[in-house]
Structures are given as structure tokens and as C-alpha cells.
Scaffold this motif. Structure first.
Motif, PDB file in Angstrom:
ATOM      1  N   THR A 112      -5.913  -6.422  -0.933  1.00 61.34           N
ATOM      2  CA  THR A 112      -4.744  -7.297  -0.986  1.00 61.34           C
ATOM      3  C   THR A 112      -4.080  -6.936  -2.505  1.00 61.34           C
ATOM      4  O   THR A 112      -4.846  -7.058  -3.602  1.00 61.34           O
ATOM      5  CB  THR A 112      -5.063  -8.477  -0.984  1.00 61.34           C
ATOM      6  OG1 THR A 112      -5.540  -8.974   0.441  1.00 61.34           O
ATOM      7  CG2 THR A 112      -3.632  -9.190  -0.896  1.00 61.34           C
ATOM      8  N   MET A 113      -2.712  -6.548  -2.377  1.00 55.93           N
ATOM      9  CA  MET A 113      -2.064  -6.422  -3.756  1.00 55.93           C
ATOM     10  C   MET A 113      -1.303  -7.622  -3.942  1.00 55.93           C
ATOM     11  O   MET A 113      -0.344  -8.180  -3.189  1.00 55.93           O
ATOM     12  CB  MET A 113      -1.116  -5.006  -3.575  1.00 55.93           C
ATOM     13  CG  MET A 113      -0.518  -4.736  -4.865  1.00 55.93           C
ATOM     14  SD  MET A 113       0.842  -3.701  -4.763  1.00 55.93           S
ATOM     15  CE  MET A 113       2.223  -4.498  -3.940  1.00 55.93           C
ATOM     16  N   LYS A 114      -1.493  -7.857  -5.269  1.00 51.45           N
ATOM     17  CA  LYS A 114      -0.592  -9.006  -5.616  1.00 51.45           C
ATOM     18  C   LYS A 114       0.329  -8.742  -7.011  1.00 51.45           C
ATOM     19  O   LYS A 114      -0.281  -8.098  -7.775  1.00 51.45           O
ATOM     20  CB  LYS A 114      -1.456 -10.478  -5.850  1.00 51.45           C
ATOM     21  CG  LYS A 114      -2.216 -10.780  -4.532  1.00 51.45           C
ATOM     22  CD  LYS A 114      -3.000 -12.080  -4.809  1.00 51.45           C
ATOM     23  CE  LYS A 114      -3.978 -12.288  -3.538  1.00 51.45           C
ATOM     24  NZ  LYS A 114      -4.661 -13.462  -3.744  1.00 51.45           N
ATOM     25  N   ALA A 115       1.226  -9.559  -6.933  1.00 55.09           N
ATOM     26  CA  ALA A 115       2.140  -9.628  -8.185  1.00 55.09           C
ATOM     27  C   ALA A 115       2.881 -11.012  -8.538  1.00 55.09           C
ATOM     28  O   ALA A 115       3.426 -11.392  -7.335  1.00 55.09           O
ATOM     29  CB  ALA A 115       3.138  -8.390  -8.421  1.00 55.09           C
ATOM     30  N   SER A 116       2.802 -11.714  -9.512  1.00 53.41           N
ATOM     31  CA  SER A 116       3.521 -12.861  -9.720  1.00 53.41           C
ATOM     32  C   SER A 116       4.963 -12.544  -9.427  1.00 53.41           C
ATOM     33  O   SER A 116       5.756 -13.401  -9.359  1.00 53.41           O
ATOM     34  CB  SER A 116       2.846 -13.702 -10.737  1.00 53.41           C
ATOM     35  OG  SER A 116       3.215 -12.738 -12.029  1.00 53.41           O
ATOM     36  N   ALA A 132      15.294 -10.240  -8.675  1.00 56.02           N
ATOM     37  CA  ALA A 132      14.207 -10.714  -8.892  1.00 56.02           C
ATOM     38  C   ALA A 132      13.053 -11.141  -7.706  1.00 56.02           C
ATOM     39  O   ALA A 132      13.651 -11.600  -6.751  1.00 56.02           O
ATOM     40  CB  ALA A 132      14.377 -11.885  -9.738  1.00 56.02           C
ATOM     41  N   MET A 133      12.132 -10.732  -7.726  1.00 58.62           N
ATOM     42  CA  MET A 133      10.988 -11.157  -6.552  1.00 58.62           C
ATOM     43  C   MET A 133       9.896 -12.056  -7.047  1.00 58.62           C
ATOM     44  O   MET A 133       9.136 -11.550  -8.134  1.00 58.62           O
ATOM     45  CB  MET A 133      10.690  -9.914  -5.955  1.00 58.62           C
ATOM     46  CG  MET A 133      11.678  -9.255  -5.232  1.00 58.62           C
ATOM     47  SD  MET A 133      11.124  -7.457  -4.362  1.00 58.62           S
ATOM     48  CE  MET A 133      11.108  -6.661  -5.913  1.00 58.62           C
ATOM     49  N   GLU A 134       9.419 -12.905  -6.430  1.00 60.43           N
ATOM     50  CA  GLU A 134       8.507 -13.957  -6.876  1.00 60.43           C
ATOM     51  C   GLU A 134       7.499 -14.125  -5.607  1.00 60.43           C
ATOM     52  O   GLU A 134       7.793 -14.090  -4.459  1.00 60.43           O
ATOM     53  CB  GLU A 134       8.949 -15.105  -7.315  1.00 60.43           C
ATOM     54  CG  GLU A 134      10.053 -15.130  -8.434  1.00 60.43           C
ATOM     55  CD  GLU A 134      10.491 -16.472  -8.624  1.00 60.43           C
ATOM     56  OE1 GLU A 134       9.965 -17.483  -8.000  1.00 60.43           O
ATOM     57  OE2 GLU A 134      11.473 -16.384  -9.677  1.00 60.43           O
ATOM     58  N   GLY A 135       6.169 -14.063  -5.962  1.00 56.96           N
ATOM     59  CA  GLY A 135       5.234 -14.290  -5.190  1.00 56.96           C
ATOM     60  C   GLY A 135       4.775 -13.214  -4.219  1.00 56.96           C
ATOM     61  O   GLY A 135       4.894 -13.466  -3.162  1.00 56.96           O
ATOM     62  N   ILE A 136       4.739 -12.111  -4.714  1.00 61.12           N
ATOM     63  CA  ILE A 136       4.566 -10.818  -4.035  1.00 61.12           C
ATOM     64  C   ILE A 136       3.076 -10.657  -3.491  1.00 61.12           C
ATOM     65  O   ILE A 136       2.224 -10.628  -4.345  1.00 61.12           O
ATOM     66  CB  ILE A 136       5.085  -9.554  -4.683  1.00 61.12           C
ATOM     67  CG1 ILE A 136       6.405  -9.632  -5.123  1.00 61.12           C
ATOM     68  CG2 ILE A 136       4.771  -8.227  -3.978  1.00 61.12           C
ATOM     69  CD1 ILE A 136       6.564 -10.126  -6.798  1.00 61.12           C
TER      70      ILE A 136
END
Length: 527
Positions: A112-116, A132-136
Motif C-alpha cells: 500500500t502506497m500512502k501520502a497525506s 491539491a490532493m489529500e488522503g492518497i
């Protein structure tokens, strides 16, 4: 002897040596002994030992390979969680998107790849201000991960915001021809927002000053096997706000993107007029379609609106509200037609609403008010004191017209007007507004049998069974006027003037004309 020789040929070799024959040739002499039971057991043990050694070697090889894979996998995981990888990913994304990319909270946990947060700031020559992207979060396939690549089936973004650049009128985005460092087959965004940037302020539906604002639940998938794949955005639970128009609720929508721009755009839903006007909700179905190639000017009327049950004021504002209130665009039966307009977004500061041009569709209800000629028509139709025709404020129930506006409030027009009031009164012509004054010409038509021959204004003509009354429109949008004030005159019936009480053809029964004054003629059954 033959049996002994056969048994000796399968015996156990004891010794071999080279001997010289009498003729001088050399041969190898082998001495054997007879095979015993212990010899068979020894051979079986040797074969088993060889198998064990092979299996042990194979296990060691598998363990080494597994260790190498695990080591490589752990190395990939640790490398993905380093600042070096995050910096390299930022650089690759910046090169692919043509903007400045900042990534926060990047991590890979298992597959699983995550980014805030991921934020992209675009250069000044782009219509995009930022994304802008959040909760990726996304599931990565194991094989691409081992090869050092990020690929998977789906990537989820809890919130995505696309900020458009205020005052930018051209559809332009950076063209890099670079591939993304990660590839997923589909993308989901439970909350997608598209609107014009306002510094650090958040987007809101109540911000009516922006040219365009949209919120939706987005599902994005890739389509096409060519060198430039297409991205299909399926939208639901959508709200659309265009400056100067009421809020639109979109049941379904889709946007197809490719390397050339927006290939196809389709929104369908209902216009909620009651929410903004504080009246009982009155829903109007509509559909918006369009396409935008890169380089298209946003002021170009590339959007098409079709629908029914629209108010004229909701599209043009108050330019004609004091003259004509229209509900238009009904689509019922073969004789009815829907509203169809080409329009452009109000991207310039002087625009109050979209510029538009198109066809009104079939008129459902149109009320004409505040025009002096209506009082003149009422006087003309008053054949005696017992009858008062409702021409002080006629209601037209059929017809159509063309409408056009630049969206600034300084140029709007209604052309080719053709309205009819229950078969009695008809209006044709055109009206124009520059925001401060009205001009135009309207022609009113009324059946000749409904007109008092003593009360005919100057300039009236008769065509067949219709009395034609043309007037010039003037005044302001708030107080429309015409030139009918000095037209009315009363005069005694002239000898030789044709009597204007032709029998109606619309089911209204008139008594036989008498020798009395025309003022004594009545219209039975009208009321």
C-alpha cells in the motif's frame, strides 16, 4: 559356461590392467567377481545419498533466492520510504505535470502506497493555478514493486481540488510528453472540487462571484490502447454553480480527457430555482454538453444547454423582467420544442452571467406587463361597458423567440418574437437592451370582430380579419415605454367604413348585428 559367462558380465569389477598380447597389441584385462546382496544395498544407499545432496542443494538455492527477493523487497520498501525517493518522485511528477510538486507524508506499507498530501502549483501561462490532493492511498502490485515501479489497480484520493486561474481566458495546460512515475487503472475521489482560486480561501457554493464552481464524486478510469490513453471521469452527486445562474443539481456527468483537451463533456440534472428564490421548489431538467481543445478561448460559446421549464430571468437576468416574464423550453408532444442555447463561461470581470445565443423553445407561459400599449388594446377591445378583456396584462400560452446576450448586462436581445394568447392576441417583433435603455418594435394583432370601430388608434391597419397595431419600444429595463400614448383617438363611425364585427372562427357566438350604434354590440360567452 554360457550361464557362468552371463553372470560374470554383471559381476562386480575387481581389477583391470593393461596386458600385451603375443602379437604385440595391448588390451585391458578386467577381473570381476560375482555380485552379492551387499553390493545391491550399497548401490541403493549411494543413489539415495545423491538424491539427498541434490535436494539439500536445491533447498539452499531456493532459500538464497528467497533471501535475495526478500532483501530486494525490503530494500525497495526502505528506499520508497526515504526522503531521497520522495524527492525523486516529486521531480518526476513535476516533469510529467509541468508544475512544482510538493509531497507530504509519503510512505509504502507492504503493498500500500500512502501520502497525506500532494500539491501541484502551475506556471502563470496555464489556466490551472494549482491541484491539491489529500488522503492518497493505493494498492501496488508486487511484481512492479520488485522492479522498482509503482503500478496498481486503483488509487483513492479522499479530496481533490482543482484551482483555475482567475482572469485567464484560454484553455492552456503544460505539455510535457512525460509519463507519470506511477500508473493505476482507475482513480476515485469521493469529493472532487473544481473552481477558481481565491488565494488561501476555501471554495464554497455560496461564492457566487466565481465564474464556475463544481463539486462531485468522481470515478476516473483509463480508456483506449493508443499512444495517448483517454481518461474518463464519471461524476455523480454533483453540484454545479455558474456565475449569474441558479444552482444546478447534476444527477450524472462524464468528462473524457485526452492529449488534445476535453474531448467530450456531458452533465444532466435539474435546475433548482426554488432554493435560490426562496419559493417552492420548481425543478427544470437540463443537459449541458461541450468539448474544449487546448488553446480554446473560454469566451467562445463552446457549451450547449438544452432543457425545459426555464425562466427567462434565470438566463438573462433583469434586462426584460419588467417587460416580459417567460417560462420556456417545454418538451411535450411533437409540437413542443426544448430550450437550446450555446453559451460561454463568464470568465471576465465585467460579465455578470454567461454569454449566450440560441432558441427559447416552446413558450409555456409569458406575461407581458408595464407596457402602455396594453391599456390601448384593452380600450380597443372594450366593445361595451359589460365586457373587459384581460389585455391590461395578457398571458401568452404558446410561441417562441431567439435570445442573445453578452453576459455583461450591456447587450441583450429577444429576436423573432412570436407569442399568442389563447387565439385572441398575437405579438411579433424584437426588443433590445443595453442595460440602461430599451429599443425595438412589437406588432400586436387582434381579431377585428373584437375591436370597437370607434376606438381605433392612428396607424392601425387591417389584414384579413386581424387588426395590426405596431409600436416602437423605448424606456428603461425598469420602466419600459412605447409610442402608443398619442395614438388613441375616438371618432364617430364614418360612412363607407367597413364594419369590424366579422363573425369569429374560434367558437365565440356573436348575435346578428343591429342598426344600433357599434357601442351596443356585445360578445356573448367570452367571459
Amino acid at each position: 559356461m554360457r550361464q557362468l559367462h552371463a553372470s560374470d558380465s554383471h559381476g562386480v569389477e575387481r581389477r583391470r590392467e593393461v596386458v600385451v598380447r603375443p602379437d604385440g597389441s595391448k588390451v585391458i584385462r578386467v577381473e570381476k567377481r560375482r555380485r552379492t546382496y551387499s553390493d545391491d544395498q550399497r548401490d541403493a544407499k549411494q543413489a539415495m545419498l545423491k538424491n539427498k545432496r541434490f535436494l539439500i542443494g536445491l533447498c539452499i538455492l531456493v532459500l538464497l533466492a528467497a533471501g535475495a527477493l526478500a532483501g530486494t523487497y525490503m530494500y525497495r520498501l526502505t528506499s520508497f520510504n526515504t526522503e531521497e525517493f520522495a524527492g525523486r518522485l516529486q521531480a518526476d511528477l513535476s516533469a510529467a505535470w509541468g508544475g512544482d510538486v510538493k509531497i507530504s507524508g509519503m510512505a509504502v506499507d507492504g503493498l500500500t502506497m500512502k501520502a497525506s498530501r500532494i500539491r501541484v502549483s502551475f506556471p502563470e501561462d496555464s489556466c490551472l493555478s494549482f491541484v491539491a490532493m489529500e488522503g492518497i492511498s493505493g494498492e501496488i502490485s508486487a511484481v512492479p514493486l520488485f522492479m522498482g515501479k509503482i503500478k496498481g489497480e486503483s488509487l483513492n484520493v479522499s479530496r481533490a481540488v482543482v484551482g483555475l486561474r482567475p482572469g485567464f481566458v484560454k484553455f492552456a495546460v503544460p505539455q510535457t510528453k512525460r509519463e507519470l512515475p506511477f500508473v493505476f487503472r482507475r482513480y476515485t475521489a469521493p469529493r472532487l472540487e473544481v473552481g477558481y482560486a481565491h488565494g488561501t480561501e476555501e471554495f464554497t457554493l455560496e461564492r457566487n462571484g466565481a465564474p464556475f464552481y463544481m463539486t462531485a464524486e468522481a470515478y476516473i478510469r483509463t480508456s483506449g490502447n493508443g499512444p495517448e490513453p483517454e481518461y474518463v471521469l464519471d461524476l455523480s452527486q454533483q453540484k454545479l454553480k455558474i456565475k449569474g445562474w441558479p444552482l444546478m443539481g447534476v444527477d450524472s456527468g462524464s468528462v473524457i480527457l485526452n492529449g488534445s483537451g476535453v474531448k467530450q463533456l456531458t452533465f444532466s440534472g435539474f435546475l433548482d430555482k426554488g432554493r435560490l428564490l426562496n419559493k417552492p421548489t420548481d425543478l427544470s431538467p437540463f443537459m449541458i454538453t461541450g468539448n474544449f481543445l487546448l488553446g480554446t478561448d473560454f469566451r467562445h460559446q463552446a457549451w450547449t444547454l438544452t432543457g425545459k421549464n426555464f425562466d427567462l430571468a434565470s438566463l438573462l437576468g433583469d434586462d426584460f423582467s419588467s417587460l416580459l416574464k417567460v417560462q420556456t423550453g417545454e418538451q411535450e408532444g411533437d409540437e413542443k420544442h426544448e430550450l437550446k442555447l450555446d453559451f460561454a463561461l463568464p470568465v471576465t470581470t465585467e460579465q455578470k452571467r454567461p454569454s449566450l445565443k440560441g432558441y427559447s423553445g416552446s413558450v409555456i407561459k409569458a406575461t407581458m406587463i408595464r407596457l402602455p400599449v396594453l391599456r390601448l388594446l384593452a380600450a380597443m377591445a372594450a366593445r361595451n361597458t359589460e365586457i373587459r378583456l384581460p389585455y391590461s396584462s395578457p398571458v401568452f400560452t404558446s410561441g417562441s423567440f431567439l435570445l442573445e446576450s453578452d453576459g455583461t448586462g450591456r447587450s441583450a436581445s429577444l429576436k423573432e418574437i412570436s407569442l399568442f394568447e389563447q387565439g385572441f392576441l398575437g405579438v411579433t417583433g424584437g426588443v433590445y437592451s443595453n442595460g440602461t435603455s430599451l429599443t425595438g418594435k412589437l406588432v400586436f394583432k387582434i381579431p377585428s370582430y373584437m375591436v370597437d370601430s370607434r376606438k381605433l388608434p392612428s396607424g392601425v391597419t387591417q389584414e384579413g380579419h386581424e387588426i395590426i397595431l405596431p409600436v416602437k419600444i423605448s424606456g428603461t429595463p425598469e420602466s419600459p415605454q412605447d409610442n402608443s400614448a398619442g395614438m388613441f383617438q375616438e371618432e364617430a363611425p364614418r360612412t363607407g367604413r367597413p364594419e369590424m364585427h366579422t363573425a369569429p372562427s374560434r367558437g365565440i357566438a356573436l348575435p346578428a348585428p343591429s342598426n344600433s350604434s357599434p357601442s351596443r354590440i356585445t360578445v356573448d360567452g367570452f367571459m
